[in-house]
Design a protein around this motif. Sequence first.
Motif, PDB file in Angstrom:
ATOM      1  N   ARG A 187       0.831  -1.207   0.000  1.00 41.37           N
ATOM      2  CA  ARG A 187       0.000   0.000   0.000  1.00 41.37           C
ATOM      3  C   ARG A 187       0.867   1.258   0.000  1.00 41.37           C
ATOM      4  NH1 ARG A 187      -5.183  -0.422   3.977  1.00 41.37           N
ATOM      5  NH2 ARG A 187      -5.891  -2.505   3.443  1.00 41.37           N
ATOM      6  N   VAL A 188       1.935   1.238   0.782  1.00 37.98           N
ATOM      7  CA  VAL A 188       2.815   2.409   0.838  1.00 37.98           C
ATOM      8  C   VAL A 188       3.521   2.605  -0.503  1.00 37.98           C
ATOM      9  CG1 VAL A 188       4.921   3.340   1.894  1.00 37.98           C
ATOM     10  CG2 VAL A 188       3.080   2.451   3.331  1.00 37.98           C
ATOM     11  N   GLU A 189       3.984   1.532  -1.129  1.00 38.76           N
ATOM     12  CA  GLU A 189       4.617   1.657  -2.447  1.00 38.76           C
ATOM     13  C   GLU A 189       3.639   2.259  -3.457  1.00 38.76           C
ATOM     14  OE1 GLU A 189       6.084  -2.206  -3.517  1.00 38.76           O
ATOM     15  OE2 GLU A 189       7.519  -2.228  -1.854  1.00 38.76           O
ATOM     16  N   THR A 190       2.388   1.834  -3.400  1.00 36.55           N
ATOM     17  CA  THR A 190       1.372   2.380  -4.298  1.00 36.55           C
ATOM     18  C   THR A 190       1.130   3.856  -3.995  1.00 36.55           C
ATOM     19  OG1 THR A 190       0.337   0.204  -4.468  1.00 36.55           O
ATOM     20  CG2 THR A 190      -0.997   2.109  -5.127  1.00 36.55           C
ATOM     21  N   ALA A 191       1.057   4.200  -2.713  1.00 35.68           N
ATOM     22  CA  ALA A 191       0.859   5.597  -2.326  1.00 35.68           C
ATOM     23  C   ALA A 191       2.028   6.463  -2.805  1.00 35.68           C
ATOM     24  CB  ALA A 191       0.707   5.712  -0.812  1.00 35.68           C
ATOM     25  N   LEU A 192       3.243   5.946  -2.715  1.00 35.81           N
ATOM     26  CA  LEU A 192       4.416   6.700  -3.162  1.00 35.81           C
ATOM     27  C   LEU A 192       4.389   6.921  -4.672  1.00 35.81           C
ATOM     28  CD1 LEU A 192       7.146   5.045  -0.919  1.00 35.81           C
ATOM     29  CD2 LEU A 192       6.297   7.404  -0.752  1.00 35.81           C
ATOM     30  N   ARG A 193       3.982   5.909  -5.433  1.00 40.39           N
ATOM     31  CA  ARG A 193       3.844   6.071  -6.891  1.00 40.39           C
ATOM     32  C   ARG A 193       2.767   7.110  -7.203  1.00 40.39           C
ATOM     33  NH1 ARG A 193       4.353   0.481  -6.820  1.00 40.39           N
ATOM     34  NH2 ARG A 193       2.131   0.201  -7.195  1.00 40.39           N
ATOM     35  N   HIS A 194       1.667   7.036  -6.483  1.00 35.33           N
ATOM     36  CA  HIS A 194       0.573   7.982  -6.649  1.00 35.33           C
ATOM     37  C   HIS A 194       1.068   9.403  -6.358  1.00 35.33           C
ATOM     38  CE1 HIS A 194      -3.928   8.881  -5.518  1.00 35.33           C
ATOM     39  NE2 HIS A 194      -3.448   9.743  -6.377  1.00 35.33           N
ATOM     40  N   TYR A 195       1.831   9.544  -5.291  1.00 37.57           N
ATOM     41  CA  TYR A 195       2.391  10.843  -4.918  1.00 37.57           C
ATOM     42  C   TYR A 195       3.262  11.390  -6.049  1.00 37.57           C
ATOM     43  CZ  TYR A 195       2.920  13.974  -0.885  1.00 37.57           C
ATOM     44  OH  TYR A 195       2.823  15.015  -0.003  1.00 37.57           O
ATOM     45  N   ASP A 196       4.144  10.548  -6.565  1.00 37.82           N
ATOM     46  CA  ASP A 196       5.038  10.977  -7.649  1.00 37.82           C
ATOM     47  C   ASP A 196       4.261  11.396  -8.891  1.00 37.82           C
ATOM     48  OD1 ASP A 196       7.334  10.670  -6.138  1.00 37.82           O
ATOM     49  OD2 ASP A 196       7.671   8.605  -6.821  1.00 37.82           O
ATOM     50  N   LYS A 223       6.809  11.751   1.972  1.00 43.57           N
ATOM     51  CA  LYS A 223       7.167  10.433   1.429  1.00 43.57           C
ATOM     52  C   LYS A 223       8.094   9.687   2.387  1.00 43.57           C
ATOM     53  CE  LYS A 223       8.295  11.904  -2.773  1.00 43.57           C
ATOM     54  NZ  LYS A 223       8.668  11.846  -4.200  1.00 43.57           N
ATOM     55  N   ASP A 224       8.996  10.407   3.057  1.00 39.33           N
ATOM     56  CA  ASP A 224       9.855   9.772   4.064  1.00 39.33           C
ATOM     57  C   ASP A 224       9.021   9.218   5.214  1.00 39.33           C
ATOM     58  OD1 ASP A 224      12.155  10.303   2.621  1.00 39.33           O
ATOM     59  OD2 ASP A 224      12.697  12.080   3.799  1.00 39.33           O
ATOM     60  N   MET A 225       7.985   9.942   5.580  1.00 38.14           N
ATOM     61  CA  MET A 225       7.104   9.473   6.651  1.00 38.14           C
ATOM     62  C   MET A 225       6.371   8.194   6.233  1.00 38.14           C
ATOM     63  SD  MET A 225       5.588  13.157   7.792  1.00 38.14           S
ATOM     64  CE  MET A 225       4.873  12.783   9.368  1.00 38.14           C
ATOM     65  N   LEU A 226       5.946   8.142   4.990  1.00 39.05           N
ATOM     66  CA  LEU A 226       5.299   6.929   4.486  1.00 39.05           C
ATOM     67  C   LEU A 226       6.266   5.748   4.501  1.00 39.05           C
ATOM     68  CD1 LEU A 226       3.245   8.398   1.535  1.00 39.05           C
ATOM     69  CD2 LEU A 226       2.328   6.979   3.366  1.00 39.05           C
ATOM     70  N   ARG A 227       7.497   5.984   4.057  1.00 42.21           N
ATOM     71  CA  ARG A 227       8.504   4.903   4.071  1.00 42.21           C
ATOM     72  C   ARG A 227       8.762   4.412   5.492  1.00 42.21           C
ATOM     73  NH1 ARG A 227      10.979   8.683   0.497  1.00 42.21           N
ATOM     74  NH2 ARG A 227      10.624   8.051  -1.653  1.00 42.21           N
ATOM     75  N   ALA A 228       8.873   5.340   6.428  1.00 47.47           N
ATOM     76  CA  ALA A 228       9.114   4.966   7.831  1.00 47.47           C
ATOM     77  C   ALA A 228       7.937   4.168   8.382  1.00 47.47           C
ATOM     78  CB  ALA A 228       9.361   6.214   8.668  1.00 47.47           C
ATOM     79  N   PHE A 229       6.719   4.534   7.989  1.00 45.43           N
ATOM     80  CA  PHE A 229       5.535   3.807   8.403  1.00 45.43           C
ATOM     81  C   PHE A 229       5.602   2.355   7.917  1.00 45.43           C
ATOM     82  CE2 PHE A 229       1.122   2.436   7.552  1.00 45.43           C
ATOM     83  CZ  PHE A 229       0.578   2.592   8.813  1.00 45.43           C
ATOM     84  N   ALA A 230       5.993   2.177   6.665  1.00 45.41           N
ATOM     85  CA  ALA A 230       6.098   0.817   6.101  1.00 45.41           C
ATOM     86  C   ALA A 230       7.180   0.013   6.820  1.00 45.41           C
ATOM     87  CB  ALA A 230       6.385   0.877   4.609  1.00 45.41           C
ATOM     88  N   GLU A 231       8.305   0.647   7.108  1.00 43.88           N
ATOM     89  CA  GLU A 231       9.398  -0.054   7.786  1.00 43.88           C
ATOM     90  C   GLU A 231       9.043  -0.451   9.201  1.00 43.88           C
ATOM     91  OE1 GLU A 231      12.871   2.387   7.494  1.00 43.88           O
ATOM     92  OE2 GLU A 231      12.862   2.330   5.293  1.00 43.88           O
ATOM     93  N   SER A 232       8.154   0.301   9.846  1.00 45.15           N
ATOM     94  CA  SER A 232       7.806   0.023  11.233  1.00 45.15           C
ATOM     95  C   SER A 232       6.667  -0.991  11.356  1.00 45.15           C
ATOM     96  CB  SER A 232       7.427   1.316  11.952  1.00 45.15           C
ATOM     97  OG  SER A 232       6.186   1.806  11.463  1.00 45.15           O
TER      98      SER A 232
END
Length: 85
Positions: free
Chosen positions: A19-28, A74-83
């Motif tokens: 979901r986070v990867e999809t959100a990041l693509r959407h953001y870009d 986007k960094d916050m989204l990545r950190a969310f996925a990692e946690s």
Amino acid sequence: DLRMSRGLGDVYKRQVQERVETALRHYDMLLQWKLERVAVNEMRKHVGWYVSGMRGAAQLRASINLVEDPNEAKDMLRAFAESAE
């Protein structure tokens, strides 16, 4: 936790990451097509849908709603996925 012992923890973590990867693509994509300010504002709403029902989602939404810089969001989204547990 019984769910974790049956491997559901791995499924949950994978779902969060997808979901986070999809959100990041959407953001870009939004950043390519819209003004940065508009993209950031629109993604605040969309992030809520991407992380709905996940542990820590409310805190992430509250934090992202305060951010103006898309890279920070986007960094916050990545950190969310990692946690994700």
